[in-house]
Design a protein around this motif. Structure first.
Motif, PDB file in Angstrom:
ATOM      1  N   THR A 104      -7.529  -8.864   4.059  1.00 38.10           N
ATOM      2  CA  THR A 104      -6.510  -9.443   4.939  1.00 38.10           C
ATOM      3  C   THR A 104      -7.156 -10.445   5.896  1.00 38.10           C
ATOM      4  N   THR A 129      -3.747  -2.494   5.028  1.00 42.02           N
ATOM      5  CA  THR A 129      -2.599  -3.010   4.294  1.00 42.02           C
ATOM      6  C   THR A 129      -2.008  -1.899   3.429  1.00 42.02           C
ATOM      7  N   GLU A 148      -2.568  -9.525  -2.151  1.00 45.30           N
ATOM      8  CA  GLU A 148      -3.633  -8.627  -1.688  1.00 45.30           C
ATOM      9  C   GLU A 148      -3.282  -7.210  -2.088  1.00 45.30           C
TER      10      GLU A 148
HETATM   11 MG   LIG Z   1      -5.673  -5.491   4.286  1.00 42.44          MG
END
Ligand SMILES: [Mg+2]
Ligand SMILES: Nc1nc2c(ncn2[C@@H]2O[C@H](COP(=O)(O)OP(=O)(O)OP(=O)(O)O)[C@@H](O)[C@H]2O)c(=O)[nH]1
Length: 408
Positions: A104, A129, A148
């Motif tokens: 991230t 995340t 991601e």
């Molecule tokens: Mg992350």
């Protein structure tokens, strides 16, 4: 349009009519031998190549390097652009790695404008995340979808159990490793092996890139860590046909902006089908401007669309100087944004010149480094713009066609 023909066709075809039915051998950079191969596969004309290439891609790739095939497809599509429907082009990039590796952070750092200190503030507040996180960036007119995969172990299981949901249609996979987390190397390596395994089982043949992340300036890598990193690179070279052990790993750190910009720019240029043409054009721009480095940055994404550097160090210097400069110029409109001097180790004085350019309504920043004092002194804005337009305008205008059509 006629200029494009000049760039893409052999001399004897430049003035002929009926472009779509030209034999593929009309393309500038294709041999008789290669055009025979395409003919055998039913891709005998410019039109057929531009519309039917995807069925034959795997067969072509067995005989000819992908970069060459890509540039022919791009050329045929560019030549027929006026008659082609406006297709959406785009790319999907996956970032994967265990939790806390810095995925991230990388994606935020790439898009960040403003001072480094305010970037660190944002990164300090990051939380893990949760599963898949999507974002979209416009890069050279293509939609780049950045996916991601949150790396906590509860989420990892799902990617490994339902990989088709996450990996199909991917153009590049980036694996991120925190090089400072020695006690987690084993875990990260294992996860990498599992991911490669599922991707290979799905027959996903894409370029892989490794980010050795958190390579902060003051951090020293010990011998044991270096050994682990080498074995990772060897493993990749063995298992992934599109991983080049010489060029496809990057040392990145949010503290060194050029490292992130350089790595992502390399990846995005790799996706673009017109890479070779752009490279050639950029080198001649650099010659025309007497520049040791010349780069054209997409102002919105920060990505370096075109660049030529006489030495690698100059590229890093320029990327850093670019970031430094845009911190302060977000809203200022001036033709010449900045001129700065850098003295390098060997006492060479490089003059850094930055300016704002517009092509087809999009904002670009041009950066160059030169040792030519007189060039820097009597810098003629119009002359600069003219040289760049002459060599690069077509490539920039057609950049949106420079990727494969999006798969539905
Ligand atoms: Mg992350
Ligand atoms: N020293 C250093 N720390 C970094 C760097 N990049 C990120 N970090 C820190 O690493 C921590 C984790 O970063 P994230 O980006 O949240 O990690 P992630 O890979 O997204 O983690 P998950 O979302 O759980 O998969 C944060 O505290 C960042 O500040 C770097 O280049 N150097």
């Amino acid at each position: 349009m006629s200029e494009l023909k000049d760039k893409l066709l052999k001399d004897e075809y430049k003035d002929k009519e009926d472009l779509r039915n030209f034999p593929v051998v009309a393309l500038l950079d294709i041999t008789e031998e290669e055009s025979k191969l395409l003919k055998e596969l039913g891709l005998d004309t410019i039109e057929n190549l531009s519309t039917k290439w995807s069925d034959q891609y795997a067969k072509m790739a067995k005989k000819v390097p992908k970069e060459r095939i890509n540039s022919w497809i791009a050329a045929s599509r560019l030549l027929l652009v006026e008659e082609t429907e406006k297709v959406t082009t785009g790319a999907k990039i996956i970032m994967v790695g265990i939790d806390n590796a810095g995925k991230t952070s990388l994606s935020i750092a790439l898009k960040h404008r403003g001072a480094l200190s305010s970037l660190f503030q944002r990164l300090n507040g990051l939380t893990p995340t949760r599963g898949l996180l999507r974002s979209k960036i416009d890069v050279f007119g293509m939609d780049v979808h950045l996916h991601e995969l949150g790396g906590q172990s509860i989420y990892r299981e799902d990617y490994l159990e339902n990989p088709q949901q996450y990996f199909v249609g991917t153009d590049t996979i980036i694996y991120v490793i925190d090089i400072q987390a020695k006690d987690r190397f084993q875990e990260s390596f294992e996860y990498l092996k599992q991911i490669i395994n599922v991707a290979n089982n799905l027959k996903i043949k894409v370029p892989w890139k490794i980010f050795f992340h958190k390579s902060d300036p003051e951090y020293e890598i010990d011998d044991k860590s270096a050994e682990v990193f080498n074995s990772i690179i060897e493993y990749m070279a063995d298992k992934c046909p599109y991983f080049n052990p010489a060029t496809d790993f990057f040392r990145t750190s949010v503290r060194i902006r050029s490292s992130i910009l350089g790595a992502f720019s390399h990846i995005f240029r790799g996706i673009s089908l017109i890479q070779d043409g752009v490279n050639e054009a950029t080198e001649s721009v650099a010659q025309g401007l007497d520049a040791d480095f010349f780069g054209l940055y997409d102002f919105r994404s920060n990505i370096c669309f075109a660049r030529f550097a006489k030495e690698d160090e100059l590229e890093d210097l320029a990327h850093n100087a670019y970031y430094d400069a845009i911190e302060s110029i977000v809203d200022i409109r001036e033709p010449f944004l900045r001129i700065r001097r850098y003295t390098l180790d060997d006492n060479v004085n490089e003059i850094f010149i930055l300016r704002d350019l517009k092509f087809s309504g999009e904002r670009y920043i041009m950066a160059m480094l030169t040792t030519d004092e007189s060039m820097a002194k009597d810098l003629d804005q119009d002359a600069i713009q003219e040289i760049i337009e002459d060599k690069l305008q077509d490539w920039i205008e057609f950049r949106g066609y420079a990727a494969f059509p999006m798969e539905k």
